[in-house]
Design a protein around this motif. Structure first.
Motif, PDB file in Angstrom:
ATOM      1  N   VAL A 200      44.068  35.924  33.007  1.00 14.92           N
ATOM      2  CA  VAL A 200      44.871  35.418  34.105  1.00 14.92           C
ATOM      3  C   VAL A 200      44.220  34.142  34.609  1.00 14.92           C
ATOM      4  N   SER A 201      45.020  33.086  34.767  1.00 14.69           N
ATOM      5  CA  SER A 201      44.499  31.776  35.159  1.00 14.69           C
ATOM      6  C   SER A 201      44.974  31.413  36.554  1.00 14.69           C
ATOM      7  N   LEU A 202      44.033  30.977  37.387  1.00 17.12           N
ATOM      8  CA  LEU A 202      44.336  30.553  38.754  1.00 17.12           C
ATOM      9  C   LEU A 202      43.720  29.185  38.996  1.00 17.12           C
ATOM     10  N   GLY A 203      44.416  28.364  39.779  1.00 21.47           N
ATOM     11  CA  GLY A 203      43.846  27.084  40.194  1.00 21.47           C
ATOM     12  C   GLY A 203      44.493  25.886  39.554  1.00 21.47           C
ATOM     13  N   ARG A 204      44.801  24.895  40.387  1.00 19.60           N
ATOM     14  CA  ARG A 204      45.302  23.596  39.949  1.00 19.60           C
ATOM     15  C   ARG A 204      44.584  22.511  40.744  1.00 19.60           C
ATOM     16  N   ALA A 205      44.834  21.281  40.355  1.00 19.91           N
ATOM     17  CA  ALA A 205      44.268  20.157  41.090  1.00 19.91           C
ATOM     18  C   ALA A 205      44.654  20.254  42.569  1.00 19.91           C
ATOM     19  N   GLY A 206      43.686  20.081  43.437  1.00 18.34           N
ATOM     20  CA  GLY A 206      43.937  20.150  44.865  1.00 18.34           C
ATOM     21  C   GLY A 206      43.925  21.554  45.433  1.00 18.34           C
ATOM     22  N   GLU A 207      43.734  22.563  44.588  1.00 19.70           N
ATOM     23  CA  GLU A 207      43.704  23.948  45.048  1.00 19.70           C
ATOM     24  C   GLU A 207      42.288  24.493  44.881  1.00 19.70           C
ATOM     25  N   ASP A 208      41.356  23.984  45.659  1.00 19.99           N
ATOM     26  CA  ASP A 208      39.966  24.374  45.508  1.00 19.99           C
ATOM     27  C   ASP A 208      39.631  25.686  46.196  1.00 19.99           C
ATOM     28  N   GLU A 209      40.550  26.193  46.996  1.00 19.45           N
ATOM     29  CA  GLU A 209      40.265  27.408  47.749  1.00 19.45           C
ATOM     30  C   GLU A 209      39.891  28.569  46.832  1.00 19.45           C
ATOM     31  N   VAL A 210      40.641  28.722  45.738  1.00 21.50           N
ATOM     32  CA  VAL A 210      40.422  29.866  44.868  1.00 21.50           C
ATOM     33  C   VAL A 210      39.045  29.799  44.213  1.00 21.50           C
ATOM     34  N   LEU A 211      38.504  28.581  44.028  1.00 27.00           N
ATOM     35  CA  LEU A 211      37.191  28.438  43.412  1.00 27.00           C
ATOM     36  C   LEU A 211      36.108  29.072  44.272  1.00 27.00           C
ATOM     37  N   GLY A 212      36.328  29.094  45.583  1.00 24.64           N
ATOM     38  CA  GLY A 212      35.342  29.669  46.491  1.00 24.64           C
ATOM     39  C   GLY A 212      35.477  31.160  46.705  1.00 24.64           C
ATOM     40  N   TRP A 213      36.511  31.763  46.156  1.00 25.30           N
ATOM     41  CA  TRP A 213      36.660  33.203  46.305  1.00 25.30           C
ATOM     42  C   TRP A 213      35.549  33.933  45.565  1.00 25.30           C
ATOM     43  N   ASP A 214      35.134  35.085  46.078  1.00 25.10           N
ATOM     44  CA  ASP A 214      34.189  35.892  45.316  1.00 25.10           C
ATOM     45  C   ASP A 214      34.939  36.611  44.191  1.00 25.10           C
ATOM     46  N   ASP A 215      34.185  37.179  43.261  1.00 19.18           N
ATOM     47  CA  ASP A 215      34.804  37.789  42.086  1.00 19.18           C
ATOM     48  C   ASP A 215      35.755  38.916  42.466  1.00 19.18           C
ATOM     49  N   GLN A 216      35.411  39.674  43.495  1.00 24.52           N
ATOM     50  CA  GLN A 216      36.256  40.805  43.895  1.00 24.52           C
ATOM     51  C   GLN A 216      37.641  40.322  44.313  1.00 24.52           C
ATOM     52  N   ARG A 217      37.687  39.250  45.081  1.00 31.67           N
ATOM     53  CA  ARG A 217      38.992  38.743  45.518  1.00 31.67           C
ATOM     54  C   ARG A 217      39.768  38.144  44.347  1.00 31.67           C
ATOM     55  N   VAL A 218      39.068  37.430  43.467  1.00 34.49           N
ATOM     56  CA  VAL A 218      39.727  36.873  42.288  1.00 34.49           C
ATOM     57  C   VAL A 218      40.370  37.989  41.470  1.00 34.49           C
ATOM     58  N   LEU A 219      39.608  39.037  41.224  1.00 34.55           N
ATOM     59  CA  LEU A 219      40.116  40.124  40.386  1.00 34.55           C
ATOM     60  C   LEU A 219      41.250  40.873  41.064  1.00 34.55           C
ATOM     61  N   ALA A 220      41.157  41.095  42.367  1.00 31.02           N
ATOM     62  CA  ALA A 220      42.239  41.785  43.069  1.00 31.02           C
ATOM     63  C   ALA A 220      43.532  40.983  42.977  1.00 31.02           C
ATOM     64  N   THR A 221      43.425  39.660  43.150  1.00 29.50           N
ATOM     65  CA  THR A 221      44.610  38.803  43.046  1.00 29.50           C
ATOM     66  C   THR A 221      45.146  38.798  41.630  1.00 29.50           C
ATOM     67  N   ALA A 222      44.257  38.707  40.651  1.00 29.55           N
ATOM     68  CA  ALA A 222      44.683  38.668  39.253  1.00 29.55           C
ATOM     69  C   ALA A 222      45.401  39.955  38.855  1.00 29.55           C
ATOM     70  N   VAL A 223      44.874  41.078  39.267  1.00 26.25           N
ATOM     71  CA  VAL A 223      45.497  42.363  38.914  1.00 26.25           C
ATOM     72  C   VAL A 223      46.867  42.488  39.576  1.00 26.25           C
ATOM     73  N   ALA A 224      46.959  42.151  40.852  1.00 24.31           N
ATOM     74  CA  ALA A 224      48.230  42.270  41.563  1.00 24.31           C
ATOM     75  C   ALA A 224      49.279  41.323  40.987  1.00 24.31           C
ATOM     76  N   ASP A 225      48.907  40.055  40.754  1.00 23.43           N
ATOM     77  CA  ASP A 225      49.875  39.084  40.259  1.00 23.43           C
ATOM     78  C   ASP A 225      50.275  39.371  38.820  1.00 23.43           C
ATOM     79  N   ALA A 226      49.314  39.779  37.994  1.00 28.94           N
ATOM     80  CA  ALA A 226      49.654  40.115  36.611  1.00 28.94           C
ATOM     81  C   ALA A 226      50.594  41.317  36.573  1.00 28.94           C
ATOM     82  N   GLY A 227      50.337  42.292  37.434  1.00 25.20           N
ATOM     83  CA  GLY A 227      51.237  43.445  37.495  1.00 25.20           C
ATOM     84  C   GLY A 227      52.634  43.052  37.921  1.00 25.20           C
ATOM     85  N   ALA A 228      52.736  42.120  38.884  1.00 24.56           N
ATOM     86  CA  ALA A 228      54.052  41.656  39.322  1.00 24.56           C
ATOM     87  C   ALA A 228      54.774  40.908  38.211  1.00 24.56           C
ATOM     88  N   LEU A 229      54.053  40.077  37.481  1.00 24.48           N
ATOM     89  CA  LEU A 229      54.678  39.325  36.387  1.00 24.48           C
ATOM     90  C   LEU A 229      55.180  40.242  35.283  1.00 24.48           C
TER      91      LEU A 229
END
Length: 487
Positions: free
Chosen positions: A375-404
């Motif tokens: 699962v890929s997150l982040g585009r130019a100008g979207e630096d917020e996600v880079l600062g997330w800890d791994d737990q938040r990244v994974l929670a978002t990835a699992v939820a969004d992948a499940g929705a897709l």
């Protein structure tokens, strides 16, 4: 501290320092050692504890997969040739499927085949994807006159003018996002989609240009993409081994902190400062991301540093999820692309999802009971996600992948990788910037630049730029000149 030393003759090994141990730096080092017509000492300095840069892999749930680029554009020969030169030719593979899906408001749709960065060859390809009014708007491209463009424009501006904004928002944006992690309205048409630029520079229908590009492909050209069994990340590892086998050095965990001339004149060498001391070099190849290269060249070549500092970069976060194989049952295709306008409306942060076990047979073969997806997150100008800890990244990835994928995913293992400043953004006028940049570097003498900031972000373009940098250094070293020596 090193000191200038007279050149004792053509038999003294010239020393070239390569700054950066990603695929660009290692390709340059390998090319230097294989093409040099005189004895040569090559030293690669890499700040990280491993080589490869954004090319990296990991084991997730007992399955090894790439967490960086996972495929190579096979229709450009540079990357495939490089894989063979590195001794991995027998491990070249092609995707089991390349048919991606597009997430639109009403669900998933197959991505039309034969587009150029999402621009269709015919309005008919849009009928299942866009409202009738948008399809008719695109069809006007075939009838509306188009004068030749004389100056670079953004991809978004030109494509919207020719075939409508809906094509940009729902087809071009997700594909550009996958390659550059950028935005169509800010990326250069000339630099990022040269096939469309050639049509724009000639004038006429944009869709006719897409058809012409397809017709120009040689019959039997083979698959568009290739990979390496075990991961594309094996390529820099193999290149590092090949450099060492030829007598070169690859020093990881040794960042270069400064660069200055060792003497005066274009034939002078360089002093390369590291935490371990200062190394004298007859020539230097800088193969770093644009921000790091700008910092290194700020004092010795300020004009080049200014051009590099003006290049915006995008950072990307990759989450790899290992799930029981039955959780992905019934799915086909290589993955899903998410247009930004659709993702924002649906509350999704992901921009793309790759079904790695479906796309690559070598990934699927590792375990029968576990499948992996990226699962890929982040585009130019979207630096917020880079600062997330791994737990938040994974929670978002699992939820969004499940929705897709319209199912609940329960990973048994996961991993996160971050490509910091990994993708330079080719703004309008980028090729003019690159010309100025190369001129400034060449004018410094015995200095060359490689990397994704120049001619393309894919491995083939990086390999071509790295070889060109190495050739430029070899040419300068072949000319009579005083050299530096000693460490």
């Amino acid at each position: 501290m090193s000191a200038p030393a007279p050149d004792p003759g053509p038999d003294r090994p010239a020393r070239v320092v390569v700054v950066g141990g990603g695929v660009s730096g290692l390709t340059a080092a390998h090319h230097l050692l294989t093409r040099a017509g005189r004895p040569l000492q090559v030293v690669v300095h890499e700040a990280a504890g491993r080589v490869g840069g954004v090319l990296q892999r990991a084991e997730v749930g007992g399955v090894v997969l790439d967490l960086g680029a996972e495929s190579l554009l096979a229709r450009r020969p540079e990357a495939v040739d490089l894989v063979r030169e590195a001794g991995l030719g027998d491990d070249l593979v092609h995707p089991a499927t390349a048919s991606a899906a597009l997430r639109l408001e009403d669900g998933l749709h197959p991505l039309p085949a034969g587009t150029v960065m999402g621009v269709p060859a015919s309005p008919e390809q849009l009928r299942a994807l866009l409202p009738a009014a948008d399809v008719e708007r695109a069809a006007q491209d075939e009838e509306r006159p188009a004068a030749p463009l004389e100056h670079d424009v953004s991809v978004g501006a030109h494509v919207a003018d020719r075939v409508g904004r809906a094509v940009v928002d729902r087809l071009v944006e997700p594909l550009l996002g996958g390659v550059y992690a950028g935005h169509a309205d800010r990326l250069s048409l000339r630099a990022t989609v040269p096939a469309l630029w050639r049509r724009a520079a000639a004038g006429g229908s944009l869709m006719a240009g897409v058809r012409e590009a397809a017709a120009a492909r040689p019959a039997g050209a083979g698959p568009v993409f290739a990979g390496v069994a075990g991961g594309v990340a094996r390529l820099p590892e193999a290149l590092a081994a090949a450099v060492r086998a030829r007598g070169g050095e690859v020093r990881t965990g040794t960042p270069v902190t400064g660069l200055e001339r060792d003497g005066r004149g274009a034939d002078a060498g360089w002093r390369v400062r590291t935490a371990a001391g200062t190394l004298a070099a007859d020539a230097v190849v800088v193969a770093l991301p644009a921000p790091a290269a700008a910092r290194l060249l700020r004092e010795p070549v300020p004009a080049a540093a200014a051009e590099l500092a003006a290049v915006e970069t995008a950072s990307v976060v990759i989450a790899a999820l290992a799930v029981p194989v039955d959780q992905l049952s019934g799915l086909t295709g290589s993955g899903v692309l998410v247009p930004p306008v659709v993702g924002a409306a649906a509350g999704l942060r992901v921009k793309a999802l790759t079904l790695s076990a479906s796309k690559w047979a070598w990934v699927a073969a590792q375990r029968e009971d576990v499948a992996v997806l990226r699962v890929s997150l982040g585009r130019a100008g979207e630096d917020e996600v880079l600062g997330w800890d791994d737990q938040r990244v994974l929670a978002t990835a699992v939820a969004d992948a499940g929705a897709l994928l319209e199912r609940e995913l329960r990973p048994v293992d996961a991993a996160v990788a971050r490509w910091v400043d990994g993708l330079p953004q080719y703004a309008v006028g980028h090729l003019d910037r690159v010309a100025r940049l190369r001129a400034a570097v060449a004018g410094a003498g015995r200095l060359a630049l490689a990397g994704s900031v120049l001619d393309g972000v894919g491995v083939p373009a990086c390999a071509a730029a790295a070889r060109a940098a190495a050739d430029a250094v070899l040419t300068e070293l072949s000319e009579p000149a005083g050299c530096t020596g000693g460490a």
